[in-house]
Design an enzyme around this catalytic site. Structure first.
Site, short mmCIF file in Angstrom:
data_model
loop_
_atom_site.label_atom_id
_atom_site.label_comp_id
_atom_site.label_asym_id
_atom_site.label_seq_id
_atom_site.Cartn_x
_atom_site.Cartn_y
_atom_site.Cartn_z
CD GLU A 283 11.91 62.02 55.93
OE1 GLU A 283 12.26 62.31 57.09
OE2 GLU A 283 11.23 62.76 55.22
CD GLU A 286 8.98 56.30 55.87
OE1 GLU A 286 9.74 57.08 56.48
OE2 GLU A 286 7.77 56.20 56.12
CB CYS A 303 11.63 66.87 61.15
SG CYS A 303 12.09 66.40 59.55
CB SER A 323 8.49 60.21 56.71
OG SER A 323 9.40 59.54 57.53
CE LYS A 362 11.11 69.39 66.78
NZ LYS A 362 11.13 68.07 66.14
CD GLU A 365 8.46 65.51 68.11
OE1 GLU A 365 9.35 66.34 68.37
OE2 GLU A 365 8.41 64.88 67.05
CD GLU A 370 2.63 59.22 69.76
OE1 GLU A 370 1.84 59.34 70.74
OE2 GLU A 370 2.56 59.94 68.75
CB CYS A 507 13.70 75.17 63.13
SG CYS A 507 12.82 73.66 62.74
S1 SF4 Z 1 10.31 75.43 65.22
FE1 SF4 Z 1 8.50 75.57 63.93
S2 SF4 Z 1 9.14 74.63 62.00
FE2 SF4 Z 1 10.61 73.99 63.56
S3 SF4 Z 1 9.81 72.04 64.32
FE3 SF4 Z 1 9.03 73.65 65.66
S4 SF4 Z 1 7.01 74.16 64.84
FE4 SF4 Z 1 8.13 73.04 63.24
#
Ligand code: SF4
Ligand code: SF4
Ligand code: SF4
Ligand code: FES
Lengths: 572, 183
Positions: A283, A286, A303, A323, A362, A365, A370, A507
């Site tokens: 990053e 970048e 992230c 990014s 996550k 994600e 992809e 987080c």
């Molecule tokens: S815990 Fe919350 S701030 Fe951290 S990556 Fe997940 S959604 Fe984003």
């Protein structure tokens, strides 16, 4: 100031305070259920729908909800008369009459606020047997799970989603007996504009909203002899999982956690913090490129997958700004299934990557189409801090009594810069440490960019890069993200680099973390834990991580180079 | 300008009707920054239902955008009022009560009979637009269970065997209306 008495004890409180506030000042406990005070995050849920906090006010015919009734001069409040206790109990029993009694197999058991009340009230039978609602469970997203039968209509999730996060994914739907909270037209979450930040999960008192669990899949992988199962743990986990084992909040438990994971049977225990350092190297490269060309500024950190969802849904015209770096979870997964797979001579399809994350998004994600390399998922299962705590308990592992162990290499080495990813402002600070040195060619002596730390809405700073002034900002919570993006859109924002984390505080307060209810001081303690690890680290700059340097030498080539681009970047 | 509901939604309803709705909304001079604009929401929903006959998602999103509010909020308001409907309705709206009293007296069989004869499921409209079927919870006429309403008319103690007869009555009425007014 207002003077009143509660249970015959005098108390003086500020104008506008509620009976509940006044009682707390006297350490008189009034039970609550729908009420939730997170005013530091600008959220107070005061819908007064449950009436569990009912108290008697002299001269008033009806009982008053303490959480929503302002104090008045000379008020005489009674919190534990026979009438009050009897009414509260009846109210609770009515709520329970339309609530499943399957606590034994409920994901929220022992963390449920309704269950806790039933226990405190000594409820020992289901008194009222009325009609019970029955709605289908929504597991469509693979991230969030919604079980409307367990909803008690406290509306906390709605307040969180609409007012704090400004996503507006939830509404009360229908009326009367059949009213439930959910996405527009009661559609499944996958068809809504939900970002999977999981903050509604954090505030839901019951199991009406929870994370989609992958515990069983993870056990199956561990016990599959044909698979090499590697686990990666996010920076924020070491500052929170101790809480689930009665360790004081704010105590880092990194070494114990590593030992526990190894005992669970993972073949290799890796650190997502390594992936965080790798993210920073990519990053920073970048950022410098975009600064040089002056194009696609400001650059936004990428992230946090919930934040990315938020941009995709709400600001699609700004999609070119984040990014292109994959998140640390995805980078670590990719490197585990390429570089590490090669090193140990195992085929990528025989490696299972489990990620332990503070996060609901996550999970989503990891499932994005992809995120796979040659048909192999980069990350197979993403589980939360809470899920891992359960697995450790099932596996007979008590973190309090673990000896400290070290992560496995080569994806186990990390720097202080990677660790602070877990707190809001941390990604930006880590990037600044690297960008500064790369641009100026000078050594950064004081690596602490304290101006971008903290819980305030938006922190900003100007960094002198030897002539070029770099203007940066960090904010957490999607409501703040919206404000920042609106300014970017209007052209009134002057920033070059912006970090956003969807969860207020970052987080450490993610939707997958141990429940904190209204204790925001825990968020501060967790944050301090991460910064203390950073301060004590021998290496505090991502680009100095020896394993990351070696990874580029042996495998990736140059930061931002062809191979790095292919494996570590994505697009939205 | 607050951005809401940017996800594109395919539209199938006539653009002219949208234009009519937009003209109605424009005359309200909504201020997107002013909380009070939401007071006009119900009024606009009424108008839209009047124009389109129902309030499907594409219309909801259109209105949400006009008010700069989230789709969820519009959806919640619509769901609160029985008057609003998100599915198209037939000329004759058949409502079968499935409240407890009706249910135990065989309302489900009655509903199935309507579905069987008309060849549609509850929540649908017949192809010719004449009939739609819905089921509801208690209409408060439990003494007459099982209860069926068709538009404003209430039928009590309906048995599956009576369904054909009831429908025929409306078929006759419908064909009568289609005939020239004066011979
Ligand atoms: S815990 Fe919350 S701030 Fe951290 S990556 Fe997940 S959604 Fe984003
Ligand atoms: S996960 Fe976040 S965006 Fe989705 S409904 Fe919950 S609070 Fe709203
Ligand atoms: S889903 Fe949970 S937070 Fe939302 S209203 Fe229901 S019980 Fe409350
Ligand atoms: S806690 Fe006060 S009404 Fe629910």
């Amino acid at each position: 100031m207002v003077n009143l008495t509660i249970d015959n004890r005098p108390v003086t409180v500020e104008d506008g305070a509620t009976i509940l506030d006044a009682a707390r000042q006297l350490n008189i406990r009034i039970p609550t259920l729908c009420y939730l005070d997170l005013h530091e995050l600008k959220m107070v849920n005061k819908v007064a729908s449950c009436r569990i906090c009912s108290v008697e006010v002299a001269g008033r015919h009806n009982l008053a909800p303490a959480c929503a009734t302002p104090v008045a001069e000379g008020m005489e409040v009674t919190t534990n008369s026979r009438r009050v206790l009897f009414t509260r109990r009846r109210l609770l029993e009515l709520i329970l009459s339309n609530h499943p009694f399957n606590c034994l197999i409920c994901a929220k058991s022992t963390d449920c606020e309704l269950q806790a009340l039933a226990w405190e009230f000594g409820i020992n039978t289901k008194r009222y047997h009325g009609e019970e609602t029955s709605f289908p469970i929504d597991k469509t997203s693979g991230a969030l799970k919604r079980d409307p039968d367990k909803c008690i209509m406290c509306r906390r999730c709605e307040t969180m989603c609409n007012e704090v996060q400004t996503v507006g994914a939830l509404t009360a739907y229908g009326r009367g007996f059949n009213v439930i909270v959910g996405p527009a037209e009661m559609k499944p979450f996958v068809d809504s504009n939900c970002t999977y930040c999981g903050q509604c999960v954090s505030v839901c008192p019951t199991a009406a909203l929870t994370g989609h669990g992958y515990i069983q899949e993870t056990w199956n992988a561990i016990f599959d002899p044909t698979k090499t199962v590697v686990v990666q743990v996010a920076p924020a986990i070491r500052a929170t999982i101790g809480e689930e084992f009665g360790i004081a909040p704010g105590t880092p438990v990194t070494g114990k956690l590593v030992a526990g994971l190894r005992r669970l049977g993972f073949d290799a225990v890796f650190d997502t913090t390594f992936g965080a350092d790798l993210t920073i190297v990519e990053e920073a490269n970048e950022i410098i490129q975009r600064l040089t060309t002056g194009e696609r500024l400001p650059i936004l950190t990428s992230c946090c997958p919930s934040w990315i969802n938020f941009i995709e849904y709400q600001f699609p015209n700004l999609k070119y700004m984040p990014s292109t770096c994959k998140s640390p979870q995805q980078m670590t997964g990719t490197i585990a299934k390429t570089y590490y797979a090669q090193k140990i001579g195992v085929k990528p399809e025989d490696i299972v990557v489990v990620a332990v994350m503070p996060c609901i998004a996550k999970k989503y994600e990891a499932r994005r189409p992809e995120h796979e390399t040659n048909g192999v998922r980069d990350v197979d299962y993403s589980i939360t801090t809470r899920e891992l705590a359960k697995m450790l308990k099932e596996g007979g592992i008590d973190l309090r009594f673990m000896d400290e162990e070290e992560f496995d290499n080569p994806l186990g080495e990390s720097t202080g810069a990677g660790v602070i990813f877990g707190a809001t402002g941390g990604v930006l600070e880590a990037a600044l440490r690297t960008v500064y040195e790369k641009v100026t060619g000078k050594e950064l002596t004081n690596v602490d960019f304290t101006a971008v730390r903290g819980l305030t809405d938006v922190r900003e700073a100007v960094i002198d890069l030897g002539g070029r002034q770099l203007r940066v900002a960090a904010g957490s919570g999607l409501g703040n993200a919206r404000k920042i993006l609106e300014n970017v859109e209007k052209g009134t924002s002057q920033y070059d680099v912006i970090e956003i984390m969807a969860c207020p505080g970052g987080c450490i307060n993610g939707g997958g973390q141990p429940y904190t209810r209204d204790r925001l001081d825990m968020i501060q303690l967790r944050t301090q834990a991460l910064y203390s690890i950073d301060a004590r680290s021998a290496i505090r700059k991502s680009h100095e991580n020896p394993s990351v340097i070696k990874l580029y030498e042996e495998f990736l080539g140059e930061p931002g180079g062809h191979k790095a681009h292919e494996l570590l970047h994505t697009e939205y | 300008m607050p951005r809401v509901n940017p996800k594109p939604q395919e539209r199938v309803l006539p653009p002219e009707t949208y234009a009519e709705l937009d003209a109605f909304i424009a005359a309200l001079h909504l201020d997107r920054e002013d909380e009070r604009r939401k007071e006009s929401l119900i009024q606009v929903l009424h108008k839209a239902q009047h124009l389109f006959g129902f309030l499907p998602e594409e219309v909801q999103l259109h209105i949400a955008d006009a008010f700069a509010i989230n789709h969820a909020e519009v959806s919640g308001v619509i769901s609160f009022y029985n008057y609003f409907t998100t599915t198209p309705k037939g000329k004759y709206q058949i409502n079968v009560c499935l409240g407890t009293a009706c249910y135990v007296n065989g309302a489900e069989k009655v509903l199935q009979e309507f579905e069987h004869i008309l060849g549609i499921r509850s929540g649908q409209v017949t192809e010719d637009g004449k009939f739609s079927i819905e089921s509801l919870r208690c209409v408060g006429a439990c003494g007459l269970a099982p209860v069926v309403t068709i538009n404003d008319r209430v039928y009590g103690k309906v048995q599956p065997g009576k369904v054909q007869e009831i429908l025929e009555h409306y078929l006759v009425e419908a064909s009568g209306e289609e005939a020239p007014v004066h011979a």
